[in-house]
Design an enzyme around this catalytic site. Sequence first.
Site, PDB file in Angstrom:
ATOM      1  N   GLU A   1      -5.548  -5.289  10.492  1.00 61.03           N
ATOM      2  CA  GLU A   1      -4.543  -4.242  10.696  1.00 61.03           C
ATOM      3  C   GLU A   1      -4.854  -3.484  11.983  1.00 61.03           C
ATOM      4  O   GLU A   1      -5.691  -2.569  11.982  1.00 61.03           O
ATOM      5  CB  GLU A   1      -4.571  -3.254   9.528  1.00 61.03           C
ATOM      6  CG  GLU A   1      -4.234  -3.858   8.192  1.00 61.03           C
ATOM      7  CD  GLU A   1      -3.637  -2.811   7.260  1.00 61.03           C
ATOM      8  OE1 GLU A   1      -2.516  -3.022   6.812  1.00 61.03           O
ATOM      9  OE2 GLU A   1      -4.279  -1.783   7.026  1.00 61.03           O
TER      10      GLU A   1
ATOM     11  N   GLY B   1       2.105   2.250  10.601  1.00 57.38           N
ATOM     12  CA  GLY B   1       2.987   3.397  10.445  1.00 57.38           C
ATOM     13  C   GLY B   1       3.656   3.831  11.738  1.00 57.38           C
ATOM     14  O   GLY B   1       4.250   4.901  11.811  1.00 57.38           O
TER      15      GLY B   1
ATOM     16  N   GLU C   1      -7.006   4.440   7.642  1.00 55.05           N
ATOM     17  CA  GLU C   1      -6.813   5.874   7.352  1.00 55.05           C
ATOM     18  C   GLU C   1      -8.049   6.443   6.669  1.00 55.05           C
ATOM     19  O   GLU C   1      -8.409   7.610   6.875  1.00 55.05           O
ATOM     20  CB  GLU C   1      -5.534   6.075   6.516  1.00 55.05           C
ATOM     21  CG  GLU C   1      -4.293   5.876   7.388  1.00 55.05           C
ATOM     22  CD  GLU C   1      -3.043   5.428   6.660  1.00 55.05           C
ATOM     23  OE1 GLU C   1      -2.991   5.504   5.416  1.00 55.05           O
ATOM     24  OE2 GLU C   1      -2.103   4.980   7.347  1.00 55.05           O
TER      25      GLU C   1
ATOM     26  N   SER D   1       3.290  -2.217  10.286  1.00 50.31           N
ATOM     27  CA  SER D   1       4.742  -2.170  10.483  1.00 50.31           C
ATOM     28  C   SER D   1       5.442  -3.488  10.164  1.00 50.31           C
ATOM     29  O   SER D   1       6.409  -3.859  10.832  1.00 50.31           O
ATOM     30  CB  SER D   1       5.078  -1.684  11.901  1.00 50.31           C
ATOM     31  OG  SER D   1       4.579  -0.365  12.100  1.00 50.31           O
TER      32      SER D   1
ATOM     33  N   HIS E   1      -9.596   0.906   4.655  1.00 50.45           N
ATOM     34  CA  HIS E   1      -8.329   1.107   5.376  1.00 50.45           C
ATOM     35  C   HIS E   1      -8.574   2.024   6.573  1.00 50.45           C
ATOM     36  O   HIS E   1      -9.399   2.946   6.505  1.00 50.45           O
ATOM     37  CB  HIS E   1      -7.291   1.705   4.425  1.00 50.45           C
ATOM     38  CG  HIS E   1      -5.909   1.703   4.998  1.00 50.45           C
ATOM     39  ND1 HIS E   1      -5.480   2.656   5.887  1.00 50.45           N
ATOM     40  CD2 HIS E   1      -4.871   0.842   4.829  1.00 50.45           C
ATOM     41  CE1 HIS E   1      -4.233   2.386   6.234  1.00 50.45           C
ATOM     42  NE2 HIS E   1      -3.838   1.294   5.615  1.00 50.45           N
TER      43      HIS E   1
ATOM     44  N   LYS F   1       0.138   4.207  -0.199  1.00 48.28           N
ATOM     45  CA  LYS F   1      -0.522   5.400   0.375  1.00 48.28           C
ATOM     46  C   LYS F   1      -0.310   6.586  -0.577  1.00 48.28           C
ATOM     47  O   LYS F   1      -0.169   6.371  -1.783  1.00 48.28           O
ATOM     48  CB  LYS F   1       0.006   5.697   1.778  1.00 48.28           C
ATOM     49  CG  LYS F   1       0.023   4.449   2.664  1.00 48.28           C
ATOM     50  CD  LYS F   1       0.190   4.782   4.109  1.00 48.28           C
ATOM     51  CE  LYS F   1       0.467   3.513   4.885  1.00 48.28           C
ATOM     52  NZ  LYS F   1       0.043   3.595   6.267  1.00 48.28           N
TER      53      LYS F   1
ATOM     54  N   ASN G   1       0.879  -1.176   0.000  1.00 45.04           N
ATOM     55  CA  ASN G   1       0.000   0.000   0.000  1.00 45.04           C
ATOM     56  C   ASN G   1       0.914   1.223   0.000  1.00 45.04           C
ATOM     57  O   ASN G   1       1.476   1.566   1.032  1.00 45.04           O
ATOM     58  CB  ASN G   1      -0.892  -0.017   1.253  1.00 45.04           C
ATOM     59  CG  ASN G   1      -1.687   1.269   1.414  1.00 45.04           C
ATOM     60  OD1 ASN G   1      -1.829   2.043   0.465  1.00 45.04           O
ATOM     61  ND2 ASN G   1      -2.207   1.497   2.613  1.00 45.04           N
TER      62      ASN G   1
HETATM   63  C1  PEP Z   1      -0.868   0.032   5.834  1.00 37.61           C
HETATM   64  O1  PEP Z   1      -0.813   1.155   5.334  1.00 37.61           O
HETATM   65  O2  PEP Z   1      -1.820  -0.709   5.573  1.00 37.61           O
HETATM   66  C2  PEP Z   1       0.216  -0.386   6.725  1.00 37.61           C
HETATM   67  C3  PEP Z   1       0.152  -1.574   7.276  1.00 37.61           C
HETATM   68  O3  PEP Z   1       1.251   0.511   6.914  1.00 37.61           O
HETATM   69  P1  PEP Z   1       2.677   0.216   7.620  1.00 37.61           P
HETATM   70  O4  PEP Z   1       3.174  -1.086   7.052  1.00 37.61           O
HETATM   71  O5  PEP Z   1       3.522   1.378   7.238  1.00 37.61           O
HETATM   72  O6  PEP Z   1       2.420   0.109   9.088  1.00 37.61           O
END
Ligand code: PEP
Length: 259
Positions: free
Chosen positions: A171, A177, A101, A216, A99, A11, A9
């Site tokens: 998630e 992040g 976000e 992460s 997601h 973003k 992803n």
């Molecule tokens: C994500 O954006 O779905 C995500 C898991 O980000 P990160 O791996 O940076 O934590």
Amino acid sequence: MREKLVAGNWKMNGDRAGNRALLEGVVSALGGAPRGDGSARCVVCVPFPYLFQAQELLQGTPVTWGAQDVCQFDNGAYTGEVSARMLVDAGCTYVIVGHSERRGLFGETDDIAARKLAAALAAGLTPILCIGETLAERDAELTHTVVARQLDAALAVVGMDGISRSVIAYEPVWAIGTGRTARPEQAQAVHAFVRERLAQQDAGVAAQTTMLYGGSVKAANAAELFAMPDIDGGLIGGASLSVDEFVAICRAPQAVAAT
Ligand code: PEP
């Protein structure tokens, strides 16, 4: 169909020159590696303006592309939105839905996420439905309640038939992040809970649902997460912007299979 899957992803990151370097680097590192050897299906979910660039660079390679969001409506007066049919037109196979976000920053409710899921499925896309709790919810021991609510909202709109054509990504919001990853056992416990909840409706579909962990994930921790019995791969944010990190994560399921 349950399979090993690693989805990046990006973003809101990238530009044409940088995307080209990243995608060419990933394709060249993964080569034409035949799947079926334990390696994961590899997907990149890029910002809308770069979908056609992804198509140009990835067609005929082992890397598949998709989008990060989709409109719940089919077409018409929805300024700024992008429909599922447009994503298909750009050659997408996958689209991320719900997601955290989108939910947290843009007011996307469980119901909107469920309707986006339905729109994606109707167009023949494979949605990656994101579910997960915030830190406050985990601390209040509400993790199961929250993921069950998010899952049930999706089930109410698309049913088990829709889930059978979707990927689910757990998630935990506190791990996205932040550099703070769920411990493999913590992630596995929630994956098992979700699979069990699906099994209450249809054990066959539950057993065949691809479930990703996101939060992460890096090259250094991917293998131990993917070794968990209910974790079929990852949804990768920050680390998907580095060729070396992303390729190593895509190869992590292979390493697990070899142990
Ligand atoms: C994500 O954006 O779905 C995500 C898991 O980000 P990160 O791996 O940076 O934590």
